[in-house]
Every structure is written in structure tokens, then in C-alpha cells.
Design a protein around this motif. Structure first.
Motif, short mmCIF file in Angstrom:
data_model
loop_
_atom_site.label_atom_id
_atom_site.label_comp_id
_atom_site.label_asym_id
_atom_site.label_seq_id
_atom_site.Cartn_x
_atom_site.Cartn_y
_atom_site.Cartn_z
N ALA A 191 5.82 -0.92 -5.43
CA ALA A 191 6.82 -0.09 -6.11
C ALA A 191 6.52 1.40 -5.95
N ALA A 192 5.26 1.73 -5.72
CA ALA A 192 4.87 3.12 -5.50
C ALA A 192 5.08 3.53 -4.05
N GLY A 193 5.53 2.59 -3.21
CA GLY A 193 5.87 2.92 -1.83
C GLY A 193 4.84 2.56 -0.79
N TYR A 194 3.81 1.84 -1.16
CA TYR A 194 2.77 1.47 -0.20
C TYR A 194 2.99 0.03 0.27
N ALA A 195 2.71 -0.22 1.54
CA ALA A 195 2.82 -1.57 2.09
C ALA A 195 1.60 -2.38 1.67
N VAL A 196 1.85 -3.59 1.19
CA VAL A 196 0.78 -4.49 0.77
C VAL A 196 1.10 -5.87 1.33
N THR A 197 0.11 -6.51 1.96
CA THR A 197 0.32 -7.86 2.46
C THR A 197 0.35 -8.84 1.29
N THR A 219 -1.79 -0.56 2.89
CA THR A 219 -1.76 0.48 3.91
C THR A 219 -1.61 1.84 3.23
N PRO A 220 -2.71 2.62 3.21
CA PRO A 220 -2.63 3.94 2.59
C PRO A 220 -1.72 4.87 3.38
N ALA A 221 -1.13 5.81 2.69
CA ALA A 221 -0.26 6.79 3.34
C ALA A 221 -0.24 8.05 2.49
N GLY A 222 0.05 9.16 3.14
CA GLY A 222 0.19 10.41 2.41
C GLY A 222 -1.11 10.94 1.85
N ASP A 223 -1.01 11.61 0.73
CA ASP A 223 -2.15 12.26 0.08
C ASP A 223 -3.16 11.22 -0.42
N ALA A 256 -3.41 10.98 -4.26
CA ALA A 256 -2.25 10.30 -4.86
C ALA A 256 -2.34 8.80 -4.64
N TYR A 257 -2.73 8.41 -3.44
CA TYR A 257 -2.90 6.98 -3.14
C TYR A 257 -3.94 6.36 -4.06
N ASN A 258 -5.11 6.98 -4.16
CA ASN A 258 -6.18 6.46 -5.01
C ASN A 258 -5.73 6.38 -6.47
#
Length: 187
Positions: free
Chosen positions: A67-73, A90-94, A97-99
Motif C-alpha cells: 500500500a506504500a508503493g513497494y513491490a513485495v513478493t 523491492t526498495p525504491a526512492g529515499d 522513507a523506505y526504512n
């Protein structure tokens, strides 16, 4: 090496989550000192986490991160313990923010549920993984009996946690290269 660094990174996040001693910097995501977040009480109040409760917690975590926009298997069973559900994010962006998102989702869904589910149960390493871990340890001068079933059994053979983790991660990468880069290993 990449897998080891990612495992270390996840363990730092988990340690911060599990060992928070104050509310400073967490805003409205406060972690109660000495206890699990109220958001996880639905599974923890009776002191037993069922298979269904654990699965729901992991699914809720995955949904939160997605829901936060990150791809998760989709979650898969860990060959290391035969209990944990693992996934690749799959991390992306800042990175900060990801952490923050991963930590927030973890605190809100499963940070205390997962260990309460896995730790009291008998862990059993996948049959294809055990001989590779044993061989790695033998190659480094550590005798094994061939009767080891899990990380705890292998740990009894060596007092060198770094060496054991290196062999487990090597074995996972060799036998299950398609699995996520981060796998929680509990003793």
C-alpha cells in the motif's frame, strides 16, 4: 555479500523495533516499552499465536508495504526453519522513507507476532539445505554429526555465529537462489 548486508540491515530494523526504549522520534507510532504494540494484541493476548494468526500478520505486513508503493513478493516458507514466511521487498526512492515504511508496517502488524509464533516451535531446516550447511562448516574445520536438524543444532557445533550465518546464507543462496535476499535466522 549482498545477502549478508541485507540480513544485517533487516536485523538492525528488527532490533530497533524490538528494543525501543522510548517514544522519541516515533510520533504516533509509539512502541510500548517492555511489550508489544497494541495493534498486535489480537494475536498476542492469549499468549499463543496460531498458524492462521501468524499468516494474517504476515499478509497484513505485505499489504501494508504494498500500500506504500513497494513491490513485495508473495510469502514463501523459509527453508532455514520451516516455519517463517519470507518475502522479497523491492526498495525504491529515499532509503530513509523506505526504512520508515517497513518499520511502521512491521510495528503495526507482526514485530512481536512472528517471534512468538516461531520460537516455541521446533525448527526444521529443509532436507536439501542441511547437507550444504554441514559441508560448509566441515570445509571450515567444524565437525558435524549429520544429525543436525536446525540452526540451533549447528550452533552447538560452533561458537562462531558469523561463520554459522555465513554457511547458512551460502547454502540458501546455492540451493534456493530464487528466495528473497533477506531471511530471518533465529536460534
Amino acid at each position: 555479500m549482498r545477502r549478508a548486508l541485507l540480513v544485517i540491515g533487516l536485523l538492525v530494523v528488527v532490533a530497533i523495533t524490538a528494543c525501543a526504549t522510548s517514544d522519541e522520534g516515533l510520533g504516533d507510532r509509539r512502541v510500548p516499552v517492555g511489550g508489544p504494540p497494541a495493534a498486535q494484541s489480537w494475536a498476542l493476548d492469549d499468549d499463543t499465536v496460531t498458524d492462521a494468526e501468524y499468516r494474517k500478520a504476515v499478509d497484513d505486513f505485505v499489504l501494508c508495504v504494498r500500500a506504500a508503493g513497494y513491490a513485495v513478493t508473495d510469502p514463501a516458507l523459509s527453508p532455514v526453519d520451516g516455519l517463517s514466511l519470507i518475502y522479497r521487498i523491492t526498495p525504491a526512492g529515499d532509503p530513509a522513507a523506505y526504512n520508515d515504511i517497513v518499520q511502521t508496517c512491521n510495528i503495526g502488524t507482526m514485530s512481536h507476532i512472528e517471534p512468538r509464533y516461531v520460537e516455541p516451535r521446533h525448527q526444521r531446516m529443509d532436507n536439501r539445505l542441511r547437507p550444504v550447511v554441514a559441508g560448509c562448516l566441515r570445509d571450515r574445520g567444524i565437525a558435524t554429526s549429520g544429525q543436525e536438524e536446525n540452526v540451533v543444532d549447528f550452533d552447538a557445533r560452533t561458537e562462531n555465529d558469523d561463520l554459522l550465518m555465513e554457511c547458512v546464507l551460502h547454502a540458501v543462496n546455492e540451493v534456493f537462489p530464487e528466495l528473497p535476499d533477506v531471511i530471518t535466522i533465529r536460534k
